[in-house]
Design a protein around this motif. Sequence first.
Motif, PDB file in Angstrom:
ATOM      1  N   TYR A   9      43.347  21.811  15.689  1.00  0.00           N
ATOM      2  CA  TYR A   9      43.220  22.394  14.356  1.00  0.00           C
ATOM      3  C   TYR A   9      42.005  21.763  13.695  1.00  0.00           C
ATOM      4  O   TYR A   9      42.003  20.562  13.442  1.00  0.00           O
ATOM      5  N   ASP A  15      38.194  22.691  11.260  1.00  0.00           N
ATOM      6  CA  ASP A  15      37.310  23.584  10.529  1.00  0.00           C
ATOM      7  C   ASP A  15      35.857  23.245  10.824  1.00  0.00           C
ATOM      8  O   ASP A  15      34.950  23.778  10.211  1.00  0.00           O
ATOM      9  N   GLU A  18      47.058  25.519  21.197  1.00  0.00           N
ATOM     10  CA  GLU A  18      47.086  26.059  19.840  1.00  0.00           C
ATOM     11  C   GLU A  18      45.737  25.756  19.206  1.00  0.00           C
ATOM     12  O   GLU A  18      45.216  24.666  19.365  1.00  0.00           O
ATOM     13  N   GLY A  30      43.503  26.525  15.435  1.00  0.00           N
ATOM     14  CA  GLY A  30      43.439  27.140  14.126  1.00  0.00           C
ATOM     15  C   GLY A  30      42.771  26.225  13.126  1.00  0.00           C
ATOM     16  O   GLY A  30      42.181  25.210  13.479  1.00  0.00           O
ATOM     17  N   SER A  31      42.917  26.601  11.874  1.00  0.00           N
ATOM     18  CA  SER A  31      42.279  25.899  10.774  1.00  0.00           C
ATOM     19  C   SER A  31      43.307  25.087   9.983  1.00  0.00           C
ATOM     20  O   SER A  31      44.495  25.381  10.010  1.00  0.00           O
ATOM     21  N   HIS A  32      42.803  24.112   9.265  1.00  0.00           N
ATOM     22  CA  HIS A  32      43.651  23.394   8.314  1.00  0.00           C
ATOM     23  C   HIS A  32      43.804  24.201   7.034  1.00  0.00           C
ATOM     24  O   HIS A  32      44.742  24.011   6.284  1.00  0.00           O
ATOM     25  N   ARG A  33      42.868  25.104   6.797  1.00  0.00           N
ATOM     26  CA  ARG A  33      42.890  25.926   5.585  1.00  0.00           C
ATOM     27  C   ARG A  33      43.758  27.161   5.804  1.00  0.00           C
ATOM     28  O   ARG A  33      43.824  27.697   6.905  1.00  0.00           O
ATOM     29  N   LEU A  34      44.372  27.609   4.755  1.00  0.00           N
ATOM     30  CA  LEU A  34      45.205  28.802   4.822  1.00  0.00           C
ATOM     31  C   LEU A  34      44.603  29.952   4.019  1.00  0.00           C
ATOM     32  O   LEU A  34      45.310  30.847   3.572  1.00  0.00           O
ATOM     33  N   ASP A  35      43.279  29.937   3.868  1.00  0.00           N
ATOM     34  CA  ASP A  35      42.625  30.934   3.020  1.00  0.00           C
ATOM     35  C   ASP A  35      41.981  32.078   3.809  1.00  0.00           C
ATOM     36  O   ASP A  35      41.272  32.904   3.243  1.00  0.00           O
ATOM     37  N   GLY A  36      42.212  32.136   5.104  1.00  0.00           N
ATOM     38  CA  GLY A  36      41.652  33.203   5.921  1.00  0.00           C
ATOM     39  C   GLY A  36      40.201  33.019   6.295  1.00  0.00           C
ATOM     40  O   GLY A  36      39.583  33.933   6.836  1.00  0.00           O
ATOM     41  N   SER A  37      39.639  31.846   6.041  1.00  0.00           N
ATOM     42  CA  SER A  37      38.217  31.622   6.311  1.00  0.00           C
ATOM     43  C   SER A  37      37.927  31.203   7.756  1.00  0.00           C
ATOM     44  O   SER A  37      36.769  31.119   8.140  1.00  0.00           O
ATOM     45  N   PHE A  38      38.950  30.949   8.551  1.00  0.00           N
ATOM     46  CA  PHE A  38      38.736  30.548   9.940  1.00  0.00           C
ATOM     47  C   PHE A  38      38.053  31.682  10.691  1.00  0.00           C
ATOM     48  O   PHE A  38      38.496  32.825  10.662  1.00  0.00           O
TER      49      PHE A  38
END
Length: 76
Positions: free
Chosen positions: A16, A18, A45, A47-55
Amino acid sequence: YYPGDDYVDMIGIDLYTDSFTRESFNAQNGFTSLRKFNKPLAISEMGSHRLDGSFNAHHALDAIFDYCPDAKYVLF
């Protein structure tokens, strides 16, 4: 914990991040240490640490090809 070669077909790491750099993709030497087992490698797995859809999965995939070309499997 590594149960042994008789029980492991593929070995992986969760990632995970960014930051798409070699250091972040090696995940504190995670990939380097897994290579010693001579098993197919996976990013089990990602993904990003952010949950704002910027990944940006396209940028992540480019970084995988650059820094982890021996990864056989990636789950976004």
